[in-house]
Design an enzyme around this catalytic site. Structure first.
Site, PDB file in Angstrom:
ATOM      1  CD  GLU A   1     103.691  38.591  12.070  1.00 19.96           C
ATOM      2  OE1 GLU A   1     104.451  38.891  11.141  1.00 19.96           O
ATOM      3  OE2 GLU A   1     103.376  37.415  12.339  1.00 19.96           O
TER       4      GLU A   1
ATOM      5  NE  ARG B   1     107.211  32.754  11.110  1.00 21.92           N
ATOM      6  CZ  ARG B   1     107.303  33.733  10.204  1.00 21.92           C
ATOM      7  NH1 ARG B   1     107.262  35.004  10.589  1.00 21.92           N
ATOM      8  NH2 ARG B   1     107.436  33.466   8.935  1.00 21.92           N
TER       9      ARG B   1
ATOM     10  NE  ARG C   1     105.347  40.481   3.474  1.00 17.84           N
ATOM     11  CZ  ARG C   1     105.766  39.738   4.480  1.00 17.84           C
ATOM     12  NH1 ARG C   1     105.066  39.682   5.615  1.00 17.84           N
ATOM     13  NH2 ARG C   1     106.873  39.057   4.394  1.00 17.84           N
TER      14      ARG C   1
ATOM     15  CG  ASN D   1     109.134  41.930   6.620  1.00 20.14           C
ATOM     16  OD1 ASN D   1     109.891  42.879   6.726  1.00 20.14           O
ATOM     17  ND2 ASN D   1     109.561  40.686   6.484  1.00 20.14           N
ATOM     18  CG  ASP D   2     103.123  40.234   7.973  1.00 19.79           C
ATOM     19  OD1 ASP D   2     102.571  40.481   6.880  1.00 19.79           O
ATOM     20  OD2 ASP D   2     103.617  39.129   8.248  1.00 19.79           O
TER      21      ASP D   2
ATOM     22  CG  HIS E   1     109.585  25.749  -6.494  1.00 22.38           C
ATOM     23  ND1 HIS E   1     108.987  24.676  -7.081  1.00 22.38           N
ATOM     24  CD2 HIS E   1     108.938  25.956  -5.335  1.00 22.38           C
ATOM     25  CE1 HIS E   1     108.018  24.253  -6.310  1.00 22.38           C
ATOM     26  NE2 HIS E   1     107.960  25.026  -5.249  1.00 22.38           N
TER      27      HIS E   1
ATOM     28  CB  CYS F   1     112.702  38.700  13.168  1.00 26.69           C
ATOM     29  SG  CYS F   1     110.944  38.402  13.290  1.00 26.69           S
TER      30      CYS F   1
ATOM     31  NE  ARG G   1     110.259  34.815   6.886  1.00 26.21           N
ATOM     32  CZ  ARG G   1     111.176  35.781   6.782  1.00 26.21           C
ATOM     33  NH1 ARG G   1     112.421  35.488   6.507  1.00 26.21           N
ATOM     34  NH2 ARG G   1     110.824  37.046   6.952  1.00 26.21           N
TER      35      ARG G   1
HETATM   36  C1  PEP Z   1     107.536  39.977   9.349  1.00 26.36           C
HETATM   37  O1  PEP Z   1     106.333  40.003   9.079  1.00 26.36           O
HETATM   38  O2  PEP Z   1     108.219  40.992   9.512  1.00 26.36           O
HETATM   39  C2  PEP Z   1     108.238  38.682   9.460  1.00 26.36           C
HETATM   40  C3  PEP Z   1     109.466  38.620   9.897  1.00 26.36           C
HETATM   41  O3  PEP Z   1     107.574  37.582   9.050  1.00 26.36           O
HETATM   42  P1  PEP Z   1     107.317  37.166   7.535  1.00 26.36           P
HETATM   43  O4  PEP Z   1     108.122  38.086   6.661  1.00 26.36           O
HETATM   44  O5  PEP Z   1     107.732  35.756   7.410  1.00 26.36           O
HETATM   45  O6  PEP Z   1     105.845  37.363   7.396  1.00 26.36           O
HETATM   46 MG    MG Z   2     105.139  38.224   9.248  1.00 30.46          MG
END
Ligand code: PEP
Ligand code: MG
Length: 761
Positions: free
Chosen positions: A605, A507, A639, A628-629, A364, A676, A471
């Site tokens: 992703e 999303r 990650r 990211n994923d 948090h 994104c 998100r």
């Molecule tokens: C990603 O995976 O790049 C993404 C934008 O989603 P999150 O970071 O919320 O998994």
């Molecule tokens: Mg993701």
């Protein structure tokens, strides 16, 4: 054997200091192996010498002083080879070197194994015998296994400073660096103020009382006082938070109001224990229950409960904390377990940064820090936090690292970053209303990623052209139960209204993996490959439909909603979700709302989606790449795992190739393509993505002006040339180095703040 190994490791882990740990090792190993000598040598980080740190069998008086040069003796041979050396007759070995004063001349046989942590040799563990006899294979295997298990414990003890305290003359060397997790970006330079939990519940003994009524009323008065403190803390932050973020404080208040907890404590008091003892009993019972849970979010609750327990205790002890008085100058706040309520007690203008030993980017306190733009490092496990009061410190919230006792040179280089950030901040303001366009007129759209409602205003201030990723799990995370459809309408409406008529991409809930909800625990062996994102919501139609209906209703009269589906790994998921969105839309339309069928898109992703771009494109209106994923799944690198953090890199040639392939596959489909993930907010990433052909980049509000500044200072042609030069390279490092050089040559490097391209948060 396994039991013995486990017992030794447990004892060593529980040791209070490095010397104590080393002493346990040599004592226990000597006994377990019936060896005449067991010693530990550790590498001095400065001289690289091997220092005899602890021994049983040799002269222990020279421990801490006797040492071998990096190329001296059998011990250093073990270290250099990073392999065991097992000799029947050590004296006849060419590398043998007699270490004076140790009394080792009597011992003929020698077995040394390296202690290795993260590819680095920390030292050598040695056993010796007087008799000329080679240690057998079993003994060698035992010592290797033990050394591998103990390496982490030794590394931790060394990193937390126990090593320097052994040598009384040694002052902490400058620029000590501790790794943690990037919690919130930015750099802070200041003295540290260590905040401790107000009172230590664990040391409270039980005590029999006769005046039960007096204890009960003391307890109730303390409860009341804590409730007041927390309300005050919540109000102090209220300017900066929306009502849903303040829900974090409501969670606290609810825990207090929760009759069960107060009732349990009262029962213990009625049973004859004094209020403080009763409080300890109940809190400890629940905390140990929460702590055993695998789910990190449930464990977070244990931290909230511990914090509450301490607060009540401090009121019972009549020494209510007054943190605010300790802050005459702005400081970096350091604590073992910072909590949201602690943050509320300190004037915000006095906070230069936050460092928490425990916790992750999802705690948090990290969520709040991001919303308020406070540089934060979480999970700095090795930080010797209780030795840092008033110590100079640098915190780097981009890379998730902390420096103590920084040298002038280091302060200067980070101060430069702070100054540049400030200057750039001013320069960025002038960019707010200018388009994101290259010098040769190529137009790119910069969108923003949001979660908290506080993000909306910061994003608008920075000239975001829309929301590329909202998100929704964030507002779900700060609550105690699923928000109702009506509550969700209000939450989403804030985002849609804040940006209308610009598009807002909402999303659907992406829980699972590292993002769980406290009230919906998902405990799995392999959470990132498990029940996550669309897989969860399609299995729970009630959750999915409530969310979709709320999104569509929230777009009433605005018509700027786009719906994004996370974690898509096959076409059927998209078909199912689309059917549900159409059904929800028809129902809401029928209910009389002024709505249009929203555009629906998928996140790319998961590697499977990369290879199905064409099929997916035929079903949806847009695609957004979650770098990211995608990086995590392509490289098979968690990650959030600090052990493999060096392998997580979105500039890995395989990731770049996948990103380019997506564009190539999608080029003849009528579909818009965005990115994104964090890569889009990294100037280097943004240049390459634009060159590949992505037309929307969505990023945090903090990154947006920087990316705009960079794009406005190059031509599309330059970007294409950069891509051409790096796309065929074999190593991620080569890609980054080449890009750094090209950006320097293009004179855009000055516009770039420290990159956080390797982190995922
Ligand atoms: C990603 O995976 O790049 C993404 C934008 O989603 P999150 O970071 O919320 O998994
Ligand atoms: Mg993701």
């Amino acid at each position: 054997m396994l039991g013995l190994l486990r017992r030794i490791t447990q004892e060593v882990t529980a040791a209070q200091s490095l010397p104590a740990a080393l002493d346990i090792i040599v004592r226990r190993v000597r006994r377990a192996m019936r060896a005449e000598v067991c010693s530990i040598y550790l590498v001095d980080p400065n001289s690289q010498d091997y220092i005899l740190m602890a021994t049983r069998g040799l002269n222990s008086e020279v421990a801490g002083q006797a040492s071998l040069k990096p190329d001296e003796g059998l011990v250093s041979l073990v270290g250099r080879r990073a392999e065991p050396v097992n000799l029947e007759d050590a004296h006849s070995h060419p590398s043998f070197h007699y270490l004076k004063g140790t009394g080792e001349e009597r011992y003929q046989s020698f077995l040394g194994v390296p202690i290795i942590h993260h590819r680095q040799v920390l030292g050598v563990l040695v056993v010796q015998h007087e008799e000329k006899r080679r240690f057998d294979e079993g003994e060698e295997a035992f010592l290797i296994t033990l050394s591998a298990q103990l390496a982490g414990v030794i590394a931790h003890a060394e990193a937390t400073g126990a090593m320097t305290s052994l040598n009384s003359n040694a002052k902490p060397e400058g620029d000590l660096r501790y790794k943690g997790i990037a919690g919130s970006s930015g750099v802070g330079i200041a003295k540290a103020i260590v905040i401790y939990p107000p009172a230590d519940l664990n040391v409270i003994p039980d005590r029999k009382v006769t005046d039960v009524e007096a204890e009960l009323s003391a307890f109730n008065a303390a409860l009341l006082a804590v409730r007041k403190d927390i309300k005050k803390a919540g109000n102090r932050l209220s300017k900066h938070l929306s009502s849903d973020e303040k829900a974090l404080f409501d969670v606290y208040l609810k825990m207090l109001d929760d009759n069960a907890l107060a009732y349990e404590i009262e029962q213990k008091i009625r049973g004859g224990n004094w209020a403080q003892g009763a409080l300890r009993e109940v809190v400890q019972f629940h905390v140990s229950h929460f702590d055993r849970m695998d789910d990190p979010y449930i464990r977070e609750r244990a931290s909230d409960l511990r914090d509450l327990g301490r607060r009540i205790l401090s009121h019972l002890q009549e020494n209510a904390p007054n943190l605010a008085q300790r802050f005459s100058e702005p400081a970096i706040i350091v604590g073992e377990e910072l909590t949201a309520s602690m943050l509320g007690e300190i004037p915000l203008d006095k906070i230069k940064g936050l460092v928490s030993v425990m916790g992750s980017g999802n705690s948090h306190v990290a969520i709040l820090a991001r919303a308020m733009g406070i540089p934060t490092v979480m999970g700095a496990l090795d930080l010797p936090y209780n030795q840092l009061e008033n110590v100079d410190m640098i915190i780097d919230g981009y890379q998730g690292q902390v420096f103590t006792y920084p040298s002038e040179t280091l302060i200067e280089s980070f101060q430069q970053i702070v100054d540049e950030e400030k200057a750039l901040e001013e320069e960025y303001l002038t960019l707010k209303d200018l388009p994101c366009e290259t010098c040769d007129g190529h137009r790119l759209s910069l969108f923003v990623n949001t979660g908290l409602s506080a993000d909306i205003w910061r994003s608008l201030d920075r000239g975001a052209e829309g929301i590329g990723l909202y998100r929704t799990e964030v507002p779900f995370m700060v609550r105690e139960r699923f928000p109702t459809e009506a509550e969700q309408v209000a939450i989403y409406r804030q985002q849609l209204e804040g940006f209308a008529p610009a598009p807002v991409t909402v999303r659907t809930l992406d829980v699972g993996g590292d993002k769980a909800l406290p009230y919906f625990p998902i405990v799995e062996e392999n959470p990132f490959l498990g029940w996550r994102g669309i897989r969860v919501t399609l299995d729970h139609l009630e959750i999915f439909m409530a969310q979709i209906r709320a999104m569509i209703k929230a777009s009433d009269g605005l018509h700027n909603l786009k719906i994004l589906l996370p974690m898509i790994s096959n076409v059927a998921e998209v078909e199912d979700a689309l059917a549900l969105v159409r059904r929800a839309y028809a129902e809401i339309k029928e209910e009389g709302y002024d709505v249009r069928m929203p555009e629906v898109g998928v996140m790319i992703e998961v590697p499977a989606a990369v290879y199905q771009v064409k099929q997916l494109a035929s079903l949806v209106d847009f695609m957004s790449v979650g770098s990211n994923d995608l990086t995590q799944y392509l490289l098979a690198v968690d990650r959030n795992n600090p052990r493999v953090a060096d392998l997580y890199n979105c500039f890995h040639p395989a990731v770049l190739r996948a990103l380019l392939n997506i564009v190539i596959e999608a080029q003849h489909e009528a579909i818009s393509l965005s990115v994104c993930g964090e890569m889009a907010g990294d100037p280097m990433g943004a240049i390459l993505l634009m060159a590949m052909g992505y037309d929307i980049l969505s990023m945090s509000a903090t990154s947006l002006p920087k990316v705009k500044a960079v794009i406005r200072n190059i031509t599309e042609e330059q970007a294409q040339l950069m891509l051409e030069q790096v796309i065929g390279l074999a190593h991620a490092d080569a890609v980054v180095q080449t890009m750094n050089r090209l950006m320097r040559e293009a004179n855009i490097e000055r516009l770039v703040r420290p990159s956080k391209s390797k982190s995922s948060k």
